[in-house]
Design a protein around this motif. Structure first.
Motif, short mmCIF file in Angstrom:
data_model
loop_
_atom_site.label_atom_id
_atom_site.label_comp_id
_atom_site.label_asym_id
_atom_site.label_seq_id
_atom_site.Cartn_x
_atom_site.Cartn_y
_atom_site.Cartn_z
N LEU A 181 35.04 33.11 48.93
CA LEU A 181 35.93 32.04 48.38
C LEU A 181 35.46 32.20 46.90
O LEU A 181 34.38 32.23 46.37
CB LEU A 181 35.53 30.63 48.72
CG LEU A 181 36.24 29.53 48.21
CD1 LEU A 181 37.69 29.76 48.56
CD2 LEU A 181 35.84 28.17 48.72
N VAL A 182 36.46 32.44 45.86
CA VAL A 182 36.45 32.70 44.46
C VAL A 182 36.73 31.45 43.55
O VAL A 182 36.53 31.43 42.47
CB VAL A 182 36.90 33.92 44.05
CG1 VAL A 182 36.20 35.05 44.73
CG2 VAL A 182 38.17 33.88 44.45
N LEU A 191 44.16 33.20 38.96
CA LEU A 191 45.29 34.11 39.27
C LEU A 191 45.58 35.07 38.30
O LEU A 191 46.27 36.19 38.65
CB LEU A 191 46.38 33.13 39.69
CG LEU A 191 46.16 32.16 40.82
CD1 LEU A 191 47.34 31.22 41.22
CD2 LEU A 191 45.67 32.90 42.11
N SER A 192 45.12 34.79 36.90
CA SER A 192 45.75 35.68 35.88
C SER A 192 44.67 36.74 35.77
O SER A 192 45.18 37.72 35.52
CB SER A 192 45.46 34.89 34.47
OG SER A 192 44.17 34.63 34.20
N LEU A 250 40.77 33.28 48.14
CA LEU A 250 39.81 34.68 48.78
C LEU A 250 40.09 35.71 48.57
O LEU A 250 41.10 36.00 47.96
CB LEU A 250 39.94 34.28 50.35
CG LEU A 250 39.90 32.86 51.00
CD1 LEU A 250 40.54 32.91 52.59
CD2 LEU A 250 38.35 32.43 51.24
N ALA A 251 38.99 36.44 48.69
CA ALA A 251 38.95 37.99 48.14
C ALA A 251 37.81 38.73 49.00
O ALA A 251 36.84 38.20 49.44
CB ALA A 251 38.81 38.16 46.59
N ALA A 297 36.40 40.46 44.12
CA ALA A 297 35.92 39.53 43.29
C ALA A 297 34.98 39.92 42.12
O ALA A 297 35.08 39.80 41.00
CB ALA A 297 34.95 38.61 44.27
N ARG A 298 34.10 41.17 42.53
CA ARG A 298 33.29 41.85 41.32
C ARG A 298 34.28 42.32 40.05
O ARG A 298 34.15 42.33 38.96
CB ARG A 298 32.39 42.80 41.81
CG ARG A 298 31.06 42.14 42.70
CD ARG A 298 30.04 43.34 42.86
NE ARG A 298 30.68 44.26 43.90
CZ ARG A 298 30.49 44.29 45.15
NH1 ARG A 298 30.07 43.16 45.63
NH2 ARG A 298 31.10 45.36 45.84
N GLU A 299 35.47 42.91 40.63
CA GLU A 299 36.33 43.78 39.89
C GLU A 299 36.97 42.74 38.85
O GLU A 299 37.20 42.85 37.57
CB GLU A 299 37.58 44.47 40.63
CG GLU A 299 38.43 45.11 39.78
CD GLU A 299 39.53 45.82 40.52
OE1 GLU A 299 40.44 46.32 39.91
OE2 GLU A 299 39.45 45.97 41.81
N MET A 300 37.20 41.38 39.44
CA MET A 300 37.95 40.51 38.80
C MET A 300 36.94 39.73 38.00
O MET A 300 37.29 38.73 36.90
CB MET A 300 38.45 39.32 39.60
CG MET A 300 39.77 39.78 40.39
SD MET A 300 40.32 38.78 41.63
CE MET A 300 41.13 37.40 40.88
#
Length: 366
Positions: free
Chosen positions: A18-19, A91-92, A215-216, A221-224
């Motif tokens: 969960l992010v 989301l962006s 969720l990811a 998540a690390r990439e974002m």
């Protein structure tokens, strides 16, 4: 009908995380404020513009920032828009190549007279709010609608959890939105004597909310560049045959078997269940079901320090928004140390017989 259950991350390091969480509810304006006000025992119950058949004013756990003249699909859409806006920054950051699964969790009341067309209208409106902007960016979006009411998120979690762990998706969005602030729906509740009044004690206080979960996969998540707040460990669904509209004896097997199925993972790993967030209301059938299900699952993994709470006691009856809102509250509370622990089970018991649970592990803030 057998239990459908899935465990994530048990044999890989790709369990969904969960992010981000966005919420619009009657207690707080964001997850932190919602947790803090609930911890302070603040409830959302206020007078509404509606009157009961007894001429008493109907108590309602309503979002007071919304126009009181807005009802039904318009009201649910307005709450969803606020919840989505609060996760806009996350989301962006979604990569242009991302494959995104979107689960819309809505009510199971489409069979009620006067509400037959509401489900399709609501689905289109929610897709416009959440899916539309993602498609405009050229992203690969796969939307699904789950109309199992309170248990909708459990069904969504089975799909998204498996797809994320199997690398079929990069991100998953869960939107649960529901409201009883609808004259047509309230008339049905009045006819069934389901809302709390001086003569209707085994009943609920209507509520409303919209909560969106992002969720990811951990690598995405690390990439974002976003910090995960929890891991989705397990999800399970089942069906209960005892309902308000039949004379089948209540054995609580629908909720029991789903809950036991996910708790057994903790037993196998030698871990405790720290918090159970239930959607049980003051209705005797639902209370009896919880009284049967809770000890069957709790004795397996809950310690004397474990906590059992009912969401409706503060938020009112949230319908399809129950489980996403429970996840929001559970993760926020555990990360802030109240209650103490790491694991939370959130359960949903739909009027239509669907039962669902999700199990998460909070990740302490760094």
């Amino acid at each position: 009908m057998s239990v459908e259950v899935a465990h994530f991350g048990a044999r890989s390091s790709r369990e969904p995380v969960l992010v981000d969480v966005g919420t619009c509810n009657a207690i707080g304006l964001d997850p932190h404020q919602t947790w803090a006000f609930r911890r302070a025992e603040i409830t959302a119950f206020v007078e509404s513009p509606f009157r009961l058949p007894s001429c008493n004013v109907l108590s309602f756990a309503r979002v007071r920032q919304l126009d009181p003249r807005t009802t039904g699909v318009d009201r649910v859409t307005a709450m969803a828009a606020r919840a989505i806006a609060s996760v806009d920054r996350t989301l962006s950051r979604i990569p242009a190549s991302a494959r995104i699964g979107v689960a819309l969790c809505i009510s199971d009341r489409a069979d009620l007279a006067g509400l037959e067309r509401r489900a399709s209208q609501l689905r289109r409106r929610l897709e416009s709010e959440l899916v539309g902007p993602l498609l405009e960016r050229g992203l690969d979006v796969q939307p699904r609608t789950y109309d199992q009411g309170h248990a909708s998120m459990a069904h969504a979690a089975l799909w998204l959890g498996r797809a994320l762990e199997g690398r079929e998706l990069d991100l998953g969005l869960v939107l649960g939105a529901d409201s009883h602030y609808d004259p047509v729906l309230l008339e049905h509740h009045f006819a069934d004597e389901r809302v709390l009044d001086s003569d209707w004690r085994e009943a609920f206080v209507p509520g409303e909310a919209a909560t969106v979960l992002v969720l990811a996969r951990p690598d995405v998540a690390r990439e974002m560049g976003v910090e995960p707040t929890a891991r989705l460990l397990s999800a399970a669904t089942h069906e209960e045959v005892a309902r308000r509209d039949n004379d089948v004896g209540q054995l609580g097997l629908g909720l029991s078997r789903a809950a036991v199925a996910v708790v057994r993972r903790l037993v196998d790993e030698g871990r405790a269940l720290d918090w159970w967030l239930s959607d049980a209301t003051g209705e005797s059938l639902r209370l009896q079901e919880l009284q049967l299900a809770w000890p069957r699952a709790a004795h397996l993994a809950m310690t004397p320090e474990g906590t059992l709470d009912m969401l409706p006691s503060h938020f009112g009856e949230l319908g399809a928004a129950t489980m996403p809102t429970g996840v929001m509250l559970g993760v926020e509370g555990l990360r802030r140390g109240d209650p103490a622990g790491r694991t939370v089970l959130v359960s949903g018991s739909s009027d239509g017989g669907q039962r669902g649970v999700v199990l998460l592990e909070a990740i302490p803030p760094t």
